[in-house]
Write a protein that holds these residues in place. Structure first.
Motif, short mmCIF file in Angstrom:
data_model
loop_
_atom_site.label_atom_id
_atom_site.label_comp_id
_atom_site.label_asym_id
_atom_site.label_seq_id
_atom_site.Cartn_x
_atom_site.Cartn_y
_atom_site.Cartn_z
N VAL A 79 0.90 -1.18 0.15
CA VAL A 79 0.01 0.10 0.09
C VAL A 79 0.87 1.23 -0.01
N ALA A 80 1.91 1.19 0.66
CA ALA A 80 2.66 2.40 0.70
C ALA A 80 3.52 2.63 -0.65
N GLY A 81 3.56 1.58 -1.26
CA GLY A 81 4.10 1.71 -2.77
C GLY A 81 3.07 2.33 -3.71
N LYS A 82 1.99 1.42 -3.79
CA LYS A 82 0.94 1.79 -4.78
C LYS A 82 0.06 2.85 -4.68
N ILE A 83 -0.30 3.30 -3.31
CA ILE A 83 -1.33 4.49 -3.17
C ILE A 83 -0.53 5.77 -3.59
N PRO A 84 0.70 5.97 -3.23
CA PRO A 84 1.04 7.46 -3.73
C PRO A 84 1.20 7.48 -5.26
N LEU A 85 1.32 6.32 -6.02
CA LEU A 85 1.25 6.29 -7.43
C LEU A 85 0.07 6.75 -7.83
N LEU A 86 -1.13 6.19 -7.17
CA LEU A 86 -2.55 6.45 -7.75
C LEU A 86 -2.98 7.97 -7.42
N LEU A 87 -2.58 8.43 -6.31
CA LEU A 87 -2.82 9.81 -5.62
C LEU A 87 -1.95 10.76 -6.72
N LEU A 88 -0.85 10.26 -7.11
CA LEU A 88 -0.42 11.14 -8.14
C LEU A 88 -0.78 11.26 -9.55
N ALA A 89 -1.55 10.11 -9.88
CA ALA A 89 -2.12 10.09 -11.09
C ALA A 89 -3.44 11.00 -11.10
N ILE A 90 -3.91 11.11 -9.69
CA ILE A 90 -5.30 11.79 -9.66
C ILE A 90 -4.83 13.23 -9.90
N PHE A 91 -3.90 13.67 -9.17
CA PHE A 91 -3.36 15.01 -9.23
C PHE A 91 -2.96 15.42 -10.70
N LEU A 92 -2.18 14.37 -11.24
CA LEU A 92 -1.93 14.85 -12.68
C LEU A 92 -3.10 14.84 -13.73
N HIS A 93 -4.23 13.85 -13.36
CA HIS A 93 -5.40 13.81 -14.28
C HIS A 93 -4.96 13.55 -15.71
N ASP A 94 -5.18 14.46 -16.59
CA ASP A 94 -4.98 14.01 -18.05
C ASP A 94 -3.49 13.94 -18.59
N LYS A 95 -2.71 13.99 -17.55
CA LYS A 95 -1.17 13.82 -17.89
C LYS A 95 -0.54 12.90 -17.10
N ILE A 96 -1.27 11.52 -17.11
CA ILE A 96 -0.69 10.49 -16.29
C ILE A 96 0.60 9.79 -16.80
N GLU A 97 1.02 10.37 -18.21
CA GLU A 97 2.24 9.77 -18.51
C GLU A 97 3.58 10.36 -17.58
N TRP A 98 3.40 11.32 -16.95
CA TRP A 98 4.46 11.93 -16.00
C TRP A 98 4.66 10.88 -14.99
N SER A 99 3.45 10.19 -14.64
CA SER A 99 3.73 9.10 -13.58
C SER A 99 4.72 7.97 -13.94
N PHE A 100 5.05 7.89 -15.11
CA PHE A 100 5.88 7.11 -15.69
C PHE A 100 7.36 7.29 -15.45
N ILE A 101 7.59 8.49 -15.60
CA ILE A 101 9.08 9.05 -15.23
C ILE A 101 9.06 8.77 -13.78
N VAL A 102 8.16 9.15 -12.75
CA VAL A 102 8.42 9.01 -11.37
C VAL A 102 8.39 7.48 -11.22
N ALA A 103 7.97 6.46 -11.96
CA ALA A 103 8.16 4.95 -11.63
C ALA A 103 9.50 4.40 -11.99
N GLY A 104 9.96 5.61 -12.98
CA GLY A 104 11.42 5.19 -13.55
C GLY A 104 12.52 5.66 -12.37
N LEU A 105 12.06 6.50 -11.66
CA LEU A 105 12.98 7.44 -10.76
C LEU A 105 12.79 6.46 -9.50
N ASN A 106 12.01 5.93 -9.39
CA ASN A 106 11.65 4.82 -8.23
C ASN A 106 12.49 3.72 -8.28
N TYR A 107 12.45 3.17 -9.36
CA TYR A 107 13.33 1.90 -9.90
C TYR A 107 14.92 2.04 -9.64
#
Length: 386
Positions: A352-380
């Motif tokens: 939950v500590a991993g997945k929920i922040p991603l989904l909250l970030l996607a809600i904040f980005l709304h129609d620009k969810i591709e930016w969450s892919f950059i964040v996923a990359g940085l996490n790895y």
């Protein structure tokens, strides 16, 4: 009475045969369930969007589902104490059937309260399945063969589910989502007999949140890996299908991506299982994290079908390269720890500590969810350096 002691290294012939039968049974059950959920799982975000739920509510659906899974994990442990691990898994199947039927009815009653009620039900049925599965697998696998067993669990599921996303896409295009749910419902009845007549194991779960904090301190690097893994899993299972649909506007294309990834990872999974051992697990996890960081960063620029398909396959390869040693480490640590079932259950808190922040970030980005892919990359990338 437990089937095996956690630190046992000597196995009698009849114990080895029993372990083999139990593992084979788990492989079959997991493959059938995986096929059923692969028929429609990748399409759930698209299905919810198609019946006019907003992207925000679709993401909230997955947030509620993940929180429900986490909280139910503690209850699943108590149910396992009473019913046993296999009967707890058995209990998850009728709830999964209700979940499928209710999802199909959501089209006719598209209310928010029902949406979030279904999200809770989805988390409950998932918890009743995954917690005992991980607990059983940690008991049935033994040192020296654990990575191979994990690769079989994953590869057999890939074999069973290889055509499922494409088949699901064809069914939704020709007959609609209702037909997809009916087929999934029918197939989910098959694993019941396998679990109902198999020997039972009852754990001894005794929850103390103080012990949970001790586990997090003791295995902080492992639980951090879990959080990173589920950040990426959320991007793969929720955001990537939505992004593909926004680019290609085609359910069949999403199904094709799922099948392409499944086909490409079958042999790769078995190879990784044979190449992975206790000594090189950490190295393989770090290398795969670096490769996943690169692929997820590239997904930000995906704009054509060929690029989307290529990045999907690469992400599938490298995710397997990460998952096999990571899951083998999960079962090794669980079996070694004095509280193996609690170790598995508290893993959900890290998820939950991993997945929920991603989904909250996607809600904040709304129609620009591709930016969450950059964040996923940085996490790895962070995972590569620890």
């Amino acid at each position: 009475m437990r089937l095996l002691h956690h630190n046992t290294h000597l196995y009698l012939p009849h114990q080895l045969e029993a372990l083999k039968k139990d593992l084979n049974r788990l492989y079959v059950v997991h493959s059938i369930r995986g096929f059923v959920f692969s028929l429609f799982g990748i399409f759930i975000p698209i299905y919810l969007l198609s019946i006019e739920f907003s992207l925000t509510f679709v993401l909230c659906f997955h947030i509620v589902r993940r929180f429900s899974l986490m909280f139910m994990s503690f209850i699943s442990g108590s149910i396992g104490n009473r019913l046993g691990l296999k009967h707890t898994m058995l209990l998850s199947l009728p709830l999964a059937l209700v979940y499928l039927v209710a999802l199909s009815l959501l089209k006719f009653i598209p209310s928010l309260w029902l949406l979030f009620l279904l999200a809770m039900l989805g988390g409950i049925q998932a918890s009743l399945y995954w917690i005992p599965l991980h607990s059983l697998f940690s008991r049935y696998t033994k040192t020296g063969h654990r990575s191979s067993a994990v690769s079989k669990l994953l590869s057999f599921q890939h074999m069973a589910t290889m055509l499922a996303p494409l088949l699901g896409g064809i069914i939704t295009v020709i007959w609609g989502f209702e037909a997809l749910f009916v087929i999934a419902f029918s197939m989910l009845l098959l694993p019941i007999g396998l679990l109902f007549y198999s020997p039972e194991i009852k754990p001894h779960v005794n929850f103390k949140f103080r012990d949970g904090l001790h586990l997090f301190k003791k295995y902080k690097k492992y639980y951090f890996q879990v959080a990173i893994d589920f950040f990426g899993e959320g991007a793969e299972s929720v955001l990537w299908p939505i992004f593909i649909f926004s680019i290609l506007a085609n359910s069949l294309a999403i199904g094709f991506v799922g099948t392409l990834v499944g086909f490409g990872t079958i042999i790769f999974t078995l190879i990784i299982g044979k190449k992975t051992n206790r000594k090189n697990r950490t190295k393989m996890i770090r290398v795969s994290a670096l490769l996943l960081a690169f692929v997820w960063s590239m997904k930000f620029f995906a704009s054509t079908p060929i690029i989307i398909y290529t990045l999907s396959v690469l992400a599938g390869f490298f995710a397997i390269m990460f998952s096999v040693p990571h899951m083998a480490e999960t079962y090794a640590l669980a079996k070694k720890d004095s509280n193996p079932d609690e170790f598995i259950i508290f893993r959900e808190v890290a998820a939950v500590a991993g997945k929920i922040p991603l989904l909250l970030l996607a809600i904040f980005l709304h129609d620009k969810i591709e930016w969450s892919f950059i964040v996923a990359g940085l996490n790895y990338l962070i995972l590569f350096f620890i």
